[in-house]
Every structure is written in C-alpha cells, then in structure tokens.
Design a protein around this motif. Structure first.
Motif, PDB file in Angstrom:
ATOM      1  N   LYS A 104      12.233   2.011 -14.618  1.00  0.00           N
ATOM      2  CA  LYS A 104      11.054   1.977 -13.759  1.00  0.00           C
ATOM      3  C   LYS A 104       9.970   2.836 -14.385  1.00  0.00           C
ATOM      4  CE  LYS A 104      12.520   5.648 -10.641  1.00  0.00           C
ATOM      5  NZ  LYS A 104      12.897   6.001  -9.279  1.00  0.00           N
ATOM      6  N   ARG A 106       5.579   4.122 -13.642  1.00  0.00           N
ATOM      7  CA  ARG A 106       4.518   4.240 -12.638  1.00  0.00           C
ATOM      8  C   ARG A 106       3.375   3.293 -12.958  1.00  0.00           C
ATOM      9  NH1 ARG A 106       4.871  10.134 -10.388  1.00  0.00           N
ATOM     10  NH2 ARG A 106       6.972  10.567 -11.062  1.00  0.00           N
ATOM     11  N   GLY A 125      10.986  -5.339  -9.082  1.00  0.00           N
ATOM     12  CA  GLY A 125      10.726  -4.670  -7.817  1.00  0.00           C
ATOM     13  C   GLY A 125       9.509  -3.774  -7.890  1.00  0.00           C
ATOM     14  N   SER A 127       7.772  -0.252  -5.639  1.00  0.00           N
ATOM     15  CA  SER A 127       7.861   0.755  -4.588  1.00  0.00           C
ATOM     16  C   SER A 127       6.473   1.351  -4.398  1.00  0.00           C
ATOM     17  CB  SER A 127       8.868   1.831  -4.993  1.00  0.00           C
ATOM     18  OG  SER A 127       8.907   2.856  -4.034  1.00  0.00           O
ATOM     19  N   GLU A 128       5.900   1.101  -3.237  1.00  0.00           N
ATOM     20  CA  GLU A 128       4.524   1.515  -2.979  1.00  0.00           C
ATOM     21  C   GLU A 128       4.464   2.984  -2.549  1.00  0.00           C
ATOM     22  OE1 GLU A 128       0.622  -0.242  -0.675  1.00  0.00           O
ATOM     23  OE2 GLU A 128       2.514  -1.311  -0.598  1.00  0.00           O
ATOM     24  N   HIS A 129       3.435   3.676  -3.037  1.00  0.00           N
ATOM     25  CA  HIS A 129       3.170   5.062  -2.664  1.00  0.00           C
ATOM     26  C   HIS A 129       1.753   5.156  -2.132  1.00  0.00           C
ATOM     27  CE1 HIS A 129       6.735   7.186  -4.380  1.00  0.00           C
ATOM     28  NE2 HIS A 129       6.877   5.985  -4.912  1.00  0.00           N
ATOM     29  N   SER A 135       2.635   4.369  -7.551  1.00  0.00           N
ATOM     30  CA  SER A 135       3.614   3.351  -7.169  1.00  0.00           C
ATOM     31  C   SER A 135       4.502   3.038  -8.361  1.00  0.00           C
ATOM     32  CB  SER A 135       2.896   2.084  -6.695  1.00  0.00           C
ATOM     33  OG  SER A 135       2.196   2.335  -5.501  1.00  0.00           O
ATOM     34  N   ARG A 136       5.763   2.728  -8.079  1.00  0.00           N
ATOM     35  CA  ARG A 136       6.734   2.447  -9.142  1.00  0.00           C
ATOM     36  C   ARG A 136       6.916   0.954  -9.329  1.00  0.00           C
ATOM     37  NH1 ARG A 136       6.052   7.609  -7.645  1.00  0.00           N
ATOM     38  NH2 ARG A 136       7.542   9.042  -8.549  1.00  0.00           N
ATOM     39  N   TYR A 138       9.599  -1.649 -11.083  1.00  0.00           N
ATOM     40  CA  TYR A 138      10.960  -1.720 -11.587  1.00  0.00           C
ATOM     41  C   TYR A 138      11.076  -2.902 -12.548  1.00  0.00           C
ATOM     42  CZ  TYR A 138      11.842   1.457  -7.738  1.00  0.00           C
ATOM     43  OH  TYR A 138      11.807   2.530  -6.889  1.00  0.00           O
TER      44      TYR A 138
END
Length: 153
Positions: A104, A106, A125, A127-129, A135-136, A138
């Motif tokens: 993963k 950023r 994938g 992953s929201e921040h 956000s990451r 994947y």
C-alpha cells in the motif's frame, strides 16, 4: 551496486535519509511485525553505503507476501535500482511459495503509484482519510506474472 539481504539496523539507518518517510519506524516496530513470521530485508549497496531497501513479511498468512517498507536515496533514483529490489523480493517470495505480493502507498506518493502500475500491480483497495493525500491505495500482483509494462518508466 549490489543487492543483498540486510539487517533491521541498516534499514532503520537508511530510512532516515528517504524524504518521503516522515518519522520512519525504529527497530522495535520491525521486531514486533516480524514475530515468528517469514520476512525478507533487502538492501541495495553502492560505494560502501546502503542506498535503498525493501522490507516485506508474511503479514496475513494467506499465501500473500506483504511489501511493507521501501525507499531509495534521492541521488540514486531513476536508475532502475528500486525496480531491481522489487524484482528480487518478488522472486524470493515466489520461490518460497507465495502467490501474491501486496503493498500500500499513500495518495500523495504519485511516483510510487506510477511505479506499482508499471510493474504489473493493480489497485485492490482504497482507505479514505480526512486528508485525501493521506488516503491509502492498496495494490496486488500475482507472482510469476510478467508485467506488460515492466520496462515502462
């Protein structure tokens, strides 16, 4: 330049000189992550110093190998060194019976995103921040599959 297996100490020291790694991990974190898990620490060495590294381990115990940390000193970028580190890790993982590589990064690390795509990884994938740049993203790649874009830059 040579690629060889390295040590946690070498990676911790080298990570201090990779600008993208803000507050890089210290030794205890590596030991905690590697507890009784197969892992690989690769370093690229030139002129008697560590210029890059790639660290991975069996994080999920599901047949995948997780490429956790990596970096290359800015002065050595654009020479294919990180590509060689990645290829060496993929080969090692395939020889050990792993079927996929996972990693993963950023959203703010555009060169890493481009690198992953050029090496045959696909987005698996997100992953929201709260800060979109943190956000990451994947990535996943089946081992033993040559990238059609492996020579693209």
């Amino acid at each position: 330049m040579t690629i060889r297996e390295g040590t946690i100490e070498e990676v911790v020291a080298a990570s201090q000189h990779v600008p993208e790694l803000v507050n890089p991990y210290e030794e205890p974190v590596y030991h905690e992550r590697f507890q009784d898990r197969p892992h690989l620490i690769l370093v690229a060495e030139a002129d008697g110093k560590i210029i890059g590294f790639k660290v991975g381990y069996d994080r999920y115990k599901d047949g995948s190998f997780y490429s956790w940390m990596g970096g290359l000193l800015p002065a050595y970028r654009g020479q294919g060194i990180y590509q060689q580190l990645t290829a060496a890790m993929e080969q090692w993982a395939a020889e050990k019976g792993y079927t996929h590589m996972l990693l993963k990064t950023r959203n703010k690390l555009k060169p890493m995103i481009r690198f992953c795509l050029s090496q045959g990884y696909y987005v698996s994938g997100f992953s929201e921040h709260t800060d979109p740049m943190e956000s990451r993203i994947y990535f996943r790649k089946a081992l033993g599959v040559k990238s059609q874009n492996a020579n693209a830059k």
